[in-house]
Design a protein around this motif. Sequence first.
Motif, PDB file in Angstrom:
ATOM      1  N   VAL A 176       0.811  -1.219   0.000  1.00  0.00           N
ATOM      2  CA  VAL A 176       0.000   0.000   0.000  1.00  0.00           C
ATOM      3  C   VAL A 176       0.847   1.272   0.000  1.00  0.00           C
ATOM      4  O   VAL A 176       0.385   2.318  -0.467  1.00  0.00           O
ATOM      5  CB  VAL A 176      -1.001   0.008   1.175  1.00  0.00           C
ATOM      6  N   SER A 177       2.084   1.204   0.482  1.00  0.00           N
ATOM      7  CA  SER A 177       2.910   2.410   0.534  1.00  0.00           C
ATOM      8  C   SER A 177       3.367   2.863  -0.852  1.00  0.00           C
ATOM      9  O   SER A 177       3.925   3.954  -0.990  1.00  0.00           O
ATOM     10  CB  SER A 177       4.138   2.180   1.422  1.00  0.00           C
ATOM     11  N   HIS A 178       3.108   2.039  -1.884  1.00  0.00           N
ATOM     12  CA  HIS A 178       3.545   2.384  -3.234  1.00  0.00           C
ATOM     13  C   HIS A 178       2.381   2.651  -4.177  1.00  0.00           C
ATOM     14  O   HIS A 178       2.569   2.750  -5.398  1.00  0.00           O
ATOM     15  CB  HIS A 178       4.420   1.270  -3.800  1.00  0.00           C
ATOM     16  N   ILE A 179       1.167   2.789  -3.643  1.00  0.00           N
ATOM     17  CA  ILE A 179       0.005   3.078  -4.493  1.00  0.00           C
ATOM     18  C   ILE A 179      -0.126   4.590  -4.645  1.00  0.00           C
ATOM     19  O   ILE A 179      -0.621   5.287  -3.759  1.00  0.00           O
ATOM     20  CB  ILE A 179      -1.288   2.471  -3.911  1.00  0.00           C
ATOM     21  N   ASP A 180       0.364   5.111  -5.761  1.00  0.00           N
ATOM     22  CA  ASP A 180       0.249   6.530  -6.107  1.00  0.00           C
ATOM     23  C   ASP A 180      -0.594   6.635  -7.372  1.00  0.00           C
ATOM     24  O   ASP A 180      -0.278   5.991  -8.383  1.00  0.00           O
ATOM     25  CB  ASP A 180       1.624   7.144  -6.372  1.00  0.00           C
ATOM     26  N   LEU A 181      -1.652   7.429  -7.319  1.00  0.00           N
ATOM     27  CA  LEU A 181      -2.562   7.547  -8.449  1.00  0.00           C
ATOM     28  C   LEU A 181      -2.619   8.992  -8.941  1.00  0.00           C
ATOM     29  O   LEU A 181      -2.837   9.921  -8.152  1.00  0.00           O
ATOM     30  CB  LEU A 181      -3.970   7.089  -8.059  1.00  0.00           C
ATOM     31  N   LYS A 182      -2.429   9.176 -10.234  1.00  0.00           N
ATOM     32  CA  LYS A 182      -2.587  10.495 -10.856  1.00  0.00           C
ATOM     33  C   LYS A 182      -3.980  10.534 -11.489  1.00  0.00           C
ATOM     34  O   LYS A 182      -4.312   9.687 -12.330  1.00  0.00           O
ATOM     35  CB  LYS A 182      -1.500  10.742 -11.899  1.00  0.00           C
ATOM     36  N   GLN A 221     -13.267  11.666 -13.200  1.00  0.00           N
ATOM     37  CA  GLN A 221     -11.828  11.469 -13.304  1.00  0.00           C
ATOM     38  C   GLN A 221     -11.510   9.994 -13.514  1.00  0.00           C
ATOM     39  O   GLN A 221     -12.289   9.115 -13.121  1.00  0.00           O
ATOM     40  CB  GLN A 221     -11.107  11.937 -12.032  1.00  0.00           C
ATOM     41  N   LEU A 222     -10.334   9.753 -14.099  1.00  0.00           N
ATOM     42  CA  LEU A 222      -9.739   8.426 -14.102  1.00  0.00           C
ATOM     43  C   LEU A 222      -8.405   8.547 -13.386  1.00  0.00           C
ATOM     44  O   LEU A 222      -7.546   9.345 -13.781  1.00  0.00           O
ATOM     45  CB  LEU A 222      -9.531   7.899 -15.528  1.00  0.00           C
ATOM     46  N   CYS A 223      -8.239   7.771 -12.318  1.00  0.00           N
ATOM     47  CA  CYS A 223      -7.011   7.805 -11.519  1.00  0.00           C
ATOM     48  C   CYS A 223      -6.165   6.598 -11.892  1.00  0.00           C
ATOM     49  O   CYS A 223      -6.619   5.449 -11.755  1.00  0.00           O
ATOM     50  CB  CYS A 223      -7.341   7.799 -10.029  1.00  0.00           C
ATOM     51  N   VAL A 224      -4.952   6.861 -12.358  1.00  0.00           N
ATOM     52  CA  VAL A 224      -4.099   5.808 -12.926  1.00  0.00           C
ATOM     53  C   VAL A 224      -2.796   5.720 -12.147  1.00  0.00           C
ATOM     54  O   VAL A 224      -2.318   6.717 -11.592  1.00  0.00           O
ATOM     55  CB  VAL A 224      -3.828   6.073 -14.419  1.00  0.00           C
ATOM     56  N   PRO A 225      -2.187   4.531 -12.084  1.00  0.00           N
ATOM     57  CA  PRO A 225      -0.988   4.334 -11.257  1.00  0.00           C
ATOM     58  C   PRO A 225       0.251   4.974 -11.852  1.00  0.00           C
ATOM     59  O   PRO A 225       0.516   4.863 -13.053  1.00  0.00           O
ATOM     60  CB  PRO A 225      -0.855   2.812 -11.184  1.00  0.00           C
ATOM     61  N   VAL A 226       1.016   5.632 -10.992  1.00  0.00           N
ATOM     62  CA  VAL A 226       2.283   6.249 -11.397  1.00  0.00           C
ATOM     63  C   VAL A 226       3.344   5.916 -10.356  1.00  0.00           C
ATOM     64  O   VAL A 226       3.042   5.527  -9.222  1.00  0.00           O
ATOM     65  CB  VAL A 226       2.158   7.783 -11.543  1.00  0.00           C
ATOM     66  N   GLN A 227       4.583   6.110 -10.763  1.00  0.00           N
ATOM     67  CA  GLN A 227       5.723   5.914  -9.866  1.00  0.00           C
ATOM     68  C   GLN A 227       6.459   7.235  -9.721  1.00  0.00           C
ATOM     69  O   GLN A 227       6.758   7.908 -10.709  1.00  0.00           O
ATOM     70  CB  GLN A 227       6.669   4.846 -10.407  1.00  0.00           C
TER      71      GLN A 227
END
Length: 299
Positions: A176-182, A221-227
């Motif tokens: 969960v600490s790596h779930i970033d959504l734009k 909105q569409l929230c998509v995964p980013v790093q």
Amino acid sequence: MSNPRIGAHGRAKPLVRRLLSAVVAVCAMAFLISSPATAVALPKPKPFVSFLDLECFRTDPYQPPATQLQLRHLNPVLATLPPETVTLGTREQLCVPVAKNGQHPPPDVAEFIKYVDLACYRIQGASPNRGLVLSQLNPLLQDVPRHDALLGAAQQLCVPVAKNDVIPPPEVLTLVSHIDLKCHAITPNFAMNRGLGLEQLNPVLVGQIPRHSVQVTNARQLCVPVQKAGDQIPPEALDIVRWVDLEKFDIGTQTLRPVTLTLRHLNPVLARLPVERATLSAATQLGVPVAKNGQIPPG
């Protein structure tokens, strides 16, 4: 006549061996108890993503210290889009895990989903103008038709936080600490027009926010995964995170009692940011899991 020293030494050997055997047994037991084999295994991507529903609450505005982040897309459908640099703006929302209509996630994924809390900050980003076809992943919404969405400008970055210092267990934190959504604006604003009952899953909010009904209206909105640059995502977590796509719909609901929380950043890149105080007011949106262009998460 036998040497008493030799006799004593000979009798001592079995005793020493028994003591050593006992020590080895105790150490082995301690190792098994603390072994990673007892840890909760990471879920498969499809069941985790399919049951990840987040209710988004408006918060009082908060501006974090000046922070620039370079973001790159993780999902295979958008992986060819170039990285972009954004500045973390005002916090607008806190999105927290919920169950819909009494449909709870399976136990093996619930242990992870209940700790997915995302604080959403205003950003200004590029407009890819990429056409997509979105389809629902959650079993409860399988009758919602597939629909087109044009990916517009980036509006928010939602990042993982812990509420009231309730930190997820280590194996859960790995994911969960790596779930970033734009979150990008999308058009047209597909109308779901459906009533749902929502209940909280995170331990901090169970009992504080009662089960309530919402009317789900238009997609925004569409929230998509980013790093984020500098974030070293473990491969086993990356295989899950890259499939987290949430379509955020506006919702209408009853007035809920405000809840005040403290928020602590979980992602290593933002760990230096101070603890925040956040008061949740109205529930404004619901994020539901979707697949893009028919690419279903594995597993």
